[in-house]
Design a protein around this motif. Structure first.
Motif, PDB file in Angstrom:
ATOM      1  N   THR A  17       0.833  -1.208   0.000  1.00  7.27           N
ATOM      2  CA  THR A  17       0.000   0.000   0.000  1.00  7.27           C
ATOM      3  C   THR A  17       0.865   1.255   0.000  1.00  7.27           C
ATOM      4  OG1 THR A  17      -0.071  -0.005   2.412  1.00  7.27           O
ATOM      5  CG2 THR A  17      -1.880  -1.127   1.279  1.00  7.27           C
ATOM      6  N   ASP A  18       0.518   2.160  -0.897  1.00  7.00           N
ATOM      7  CA  ASP A  18       1.067   3.510  -0.811  1.00  7.00           C
ATOM      8  C   ASP A  18       0.582   4.114   0.517  1.00  7.00           C
ATOM      9  OD1 ASP A  18       1.977   6.148  -1.512  1.00  7.00           O
ATOM     10  OD2 ASP A  18      -0.062   6.608  -2.178  1.00  7.00           O
ATOM     11  N   PHE A  19       1.156   5.209   0.930  1.00  6.75           N
ATOM     12  CA  PHE A  19       0.768   5.794   2.228  1.00  6.75           C
ATOM     13  C   PHE A  19      -0.061   7.074   2.038  1.00  6.75           C
ATOM     14  CE2 PHE A  19       1.966   7.489   6.566  1.00  6.75           C
ATOM     15  CZ  PHE A  19       1.264   6.524   7.253  1.00  6.75           C
ATOM     16  N   ASP A  20       0.609   8.165   1.625  1.00  3.30           N
ATOM     17  CA  ASP A  20      -0.096   9.459   1.516  1.00  3.30           C
ATOM     18  C   ASP A  20      -1.095   9.445   0.370  1.00  3.30           C
ATOM     19  OD1 ASP A  20       1.481  11.258   3.508  1.00  3.30           O
ATOM     20  OD2 ASP A  20       2.992  10.164   2.385  1.00  3.30           O
ATOM     21  N   GLY A  21      -2.332   9.785   0.668  1.00  5.38           N
ATOM     22  CA  GLY A  21      -3.369   9.814  -0.355  1.00  5.38           C
ATOM     23  C   GLY A  21      -4.055   8.467  -0.533  1.00  5.38           C
ATOM     24  N   THR A  22      -3.377   7.394  -0.087  1.00  6.73           N
ATOM     25  CA  THR A  22      -3.955   6.047  -0.248  1.00  6.73           C
ATOM     26  C   THR A  22      -4.421   5.493   1.096  1.00  6.73           C
ATOM     27  OG1 THR A  22      -2.620   5.618  -2.202  1.00  6.73           O
ATOM     28  CG2 THR A  22      -3.467   3.700  -1.049  1.00  6.73           C
ATOM     29  N   LEU A  23      -3.551   5.528   2.107  1.00  8.16           N
ATOM     30  CA  LEU A  23      -3.991   5.111   3.443  1.00  8.16           C
ATOM     31  C   LEU A  23      -4.424   6.316   4.271  1.00  8.16           C
ATOM     32  CD1 LEU A  23      -1.532   2.288   4.527  1.00  8.16           C
ATOM     33  CD2 LEU A  23      -3.752   2.135   3.396  1.00  8.16           C
ATOM     34  N   ARG A 172       6.989  11.009  -9.763  1.00  9.21           N
ATOM     35  CA  ARG A 172       6.223  12.233  -9.542  1.00  9.21           C
ATOM     36  C   ARG A 172       5.050  11.951  -8.611  1.00  9.21           C
ATOM     37  NH1 ARG A 172       2.786  14.846 -14.548  1.00  9.21           N
ATOM     38  NH2 ARG A 172       1.642  16.429 -13.369  1.00  9.21           N
ATOM     39  N   ASN A 173       4.889  12.797  -7.614  1.00 11.81           N
ATOM     40  CA  ASN A 173       3.808  12.618  -6.645  1.00 11.81           C
ATOM     41  C   ASN A 173       3.381  14.010  -6.172  1.00 11.81           C
ATOM     42  OD1 ASN A 173       2.062  11.602  -4.682  1.00 11.81           O
ATOM     43  ND2 ASN A 173       3.712  11.351  -3.182  1.00 11.81           N
ATOM     44  N   THR A 174       2.227  14.444  -6.610  1.00  7.59           N
ATOM     45  CA  THR A 174       1.692  15.793  -6.328  1.00  7.59           C
ATOM     46  C   THR A 174       2.744  16.859  -6.672  1.00  7.59           C
ATOM     47  OG1 THR A 174       2.220  15.756  -3.943  1.00  7.59           O
ATOM     48  CG2 THR A 174       0.059  14.907  -4.607  1.00  7.59           C
ATOM     49  N   GLY A 208      -2.685   2.324  -4.726  1.00 10.10           N
ATOM     50  CA  GLY A 208      -2.026   3.620  -4.825  1.00 10.10           C
ATOM     51  C   GLY A 208      -2.935   4.647  -5.457  1.00 10.10           C
ATOM     52  N   ASP A 209      -2.512   5.911  -5.403  1.00 10.10           N
ATOM     53  CA  ASP A 209      -3.403   6.992  -5.856  1.00 10.10           C
ATOM     54  C   ASP A 209      -2.761   7.967  -6.845  1.00 10.10           C
ATOM     55  OD1 ASP A 209      -1.719   8.175  -3.783  1.00 10.10           O
ATOM     56  OD2 ASP A 209      -3.054   9.902  -3.898  1.00 10.10           O
ATOM     57  N   HIS A 210      -1.403   7.918  -7.012  1.00 18.47           N
ATOM     58  CA  HIS A 210      -0.791   9.003  -7.798  1.00 18.47           C
ATOM     59  C   HIS A 210       0.224   8.479  -8.817  1.00 18.47           C
ATOM     60  CE1 HIS A 210      -0.076  13.291  -8.423  1.00 18.47           C
ATOM     61  NE2 HIS A 210      -1.093  13.514  -7.618  1.00 18.47           N
ATOM     62  N   HIS A 211       0.830   9.404  -9.574  1.00 17.93           N
ATOM     63  CA  HIS A 211       1.763   9.026 -10.644  1.00 17.93           C
ATOM     64  C   HIS A 211       2.801   8.000 -10.182  1.00 17.93           C
ATOM     65  CE1 HIS A 211       0.565  11.889 -13.758  1.00 17.93           C
ATOM     66  NE2 HIS A 211       0.450  12.814 -12.831  1.00 17.93           N
ATOM     67  N   ASN A 212       3.372   8.238  -9.005  1.00 17.42           N
ATOM     68  CA  ASN A 212       4.479   7.368  -8.580  1.00 17.42           C
ATOM     69  C   ASN A 212       4.010   5.962  -8.189  1.00 17.42           C
ATOM     70  OD1 ASN A 212       3.219   8.254  -6.222  1.00 17.42           O
ATOM     71  ND2 ASN A 212       5.123   8.407  -5.053  1.00 17.42           N
ATOM     72  N   ASP A 213       2.692   5.729  -8.199  1.00 17.41           N
ATOM     73  CA  ASP A 213       2.169   4.388  -7.900  1.00 17.41           C
ATOM     74  C   ASP A 213       1.909   3.565  -9.157  1.00 17.41           C
ATOM     75  OD1 ASP A 213       1.956   4.682  -5.030  1.00 17.41           O
ATOM     76  OD2 ASP A 213       0.395   6.166  -5.462  1.00 17.41           O
ATOM     77  N   ILE A 214       1.923   4.212 -10.313  1.00 19.81           N
ATOM     78  CA  ILE A 214       1.519   3.534 -11.548  1.00 19.81           C
ATOM     79  C   ILE A 214       2.362   2.285 -11.819  1.00 19.81           C
ATOM     80  CG2 ILE A 214       1.533   3.824 -14.085  1.00 19.81           C
ATOM     81  CD1 ILE A 214       0.275   6.615 -13.600  1.00 19.81           C
TER      82      ILE A 214
END
Ligand SMILES: [Mg+2]
Length: 268
Positions: A17-23, A172-174, A208-214
């Protein structure tokens, strides 16, 4: 009885799991949601492993985990989108030396032969007030921008530079962007973790929620990718294309929703 056993088990051996924006939702108190806490307990009870796969540095991830107050701690922290640390029974975080050392060496070598590009980046940033180059050990390692629009402009600049070395990439993340070797990202770090644990990608849920999770949501490293409702459109597209689950709820509640979705797919 068979039904009870299936109800109690997790079909996954690993949650990445990603953390910021996801958890934790941006702007929230940073605490674990009740629905995700319940999922974690069920996952751990069936012997599952939990890895937080984040762009945060190790110390920043540890700080976030302490604030998160999950009912159980993560077993692994995958930090800076490329390093792997495992938790000892005493609660210490120990690097996976082979991977982390090679990762460090390859980045030193990459940045050493990317000096011209790094100079062009610094010149571009100097002309754009909303872009700040971040340094590590006196070397540029990424940028922070004033907002996501400025970040989009910066990425456009990078993508239009014909002289970017083929293995020079970025995460990239936000408003944050970290320069990286193209072989190192959340996906390849997750792949290495599976190699260490001898898990198959089909046994992994990634969220995940952002570019760096793709890189960990495109199906290559996790058989069951998912994203919360607040994920950016590029992530939603990636998860859909990989046959994953896009949740209707935000952040950790969305991850819990996806976990339940995948379990309902399990034949009774
Ligand atoms: Mg995120």
């Amino acid at each position: 009885m068979g039904c009870l056993v299936i109800f109690a088990m997790s079909r996954f051996r690993l949650l990445s799991t990603d953390f910021d924006g996801t958890l934790i939702a941006h702007g929230s108190d940073g605490r674990c949601s009740a629905a995700f806490a319940e999922v974690l307990m069920r996952h751990k009870r069936s012997g599952g492993v939990w890895a937080i796969n984040t762009g945060r540095s190790l110390w920043h991830a540890i700080e976030g985990v302490e604030r998160f107050h999950a009912p159980v701690p993560p077993d692994f922290l995958l930090t800076n989108e490329r390093e792997i640390f495992h938790r000892t029974p005493e609660g210490l975080w120990v690097p996976e030396h082979g991977w982390n050392t090679l990762c460090h060496q390859r980045h030193l070598e990459l940045f050493d032969r990317s000096r011209d590009l790094l100079r062009r980046i610094e010149e571009f940033a100097a002309r754009h007030p909303g872009i700040n180059v971040v340094e590590e050990n006196d070397e540029p390692c990424g940028v922070i921008t004033s907002d996501e629009e400025v970040m989009a402009e910066f990425v456009e600049f990078l993508e239009s530079d014909d002289a970017v070395p083929g293995d020079f990439s970025w995460q990239r993340n936000t408003i944050y962007l970290r320069f990286s070797h193209a072989d190192y990202h959340k996906g390849s770090s997750l792949g290495e973790l599976c190699r260490i644990l001898r898990f198959d990608r089909t046994e992994v849920l990634a969220a995940g929620d952002h570019h760096n999770d793709i890189s960990m949501l495109d199906g290559r490293y996790a058989g069951s990718p998912c994203c919360p409702s607040n994920a950016i459109p590029e992530v939603v597209e990636t998860v859909r294309a990989a046959g994953g689950h896009t949740a209707s709820l935000p952040a950790a509640d969305g991850v819990a929703e996806s976990w339940h979705f995948f379990h309902e797919l399990e034949p009774a």
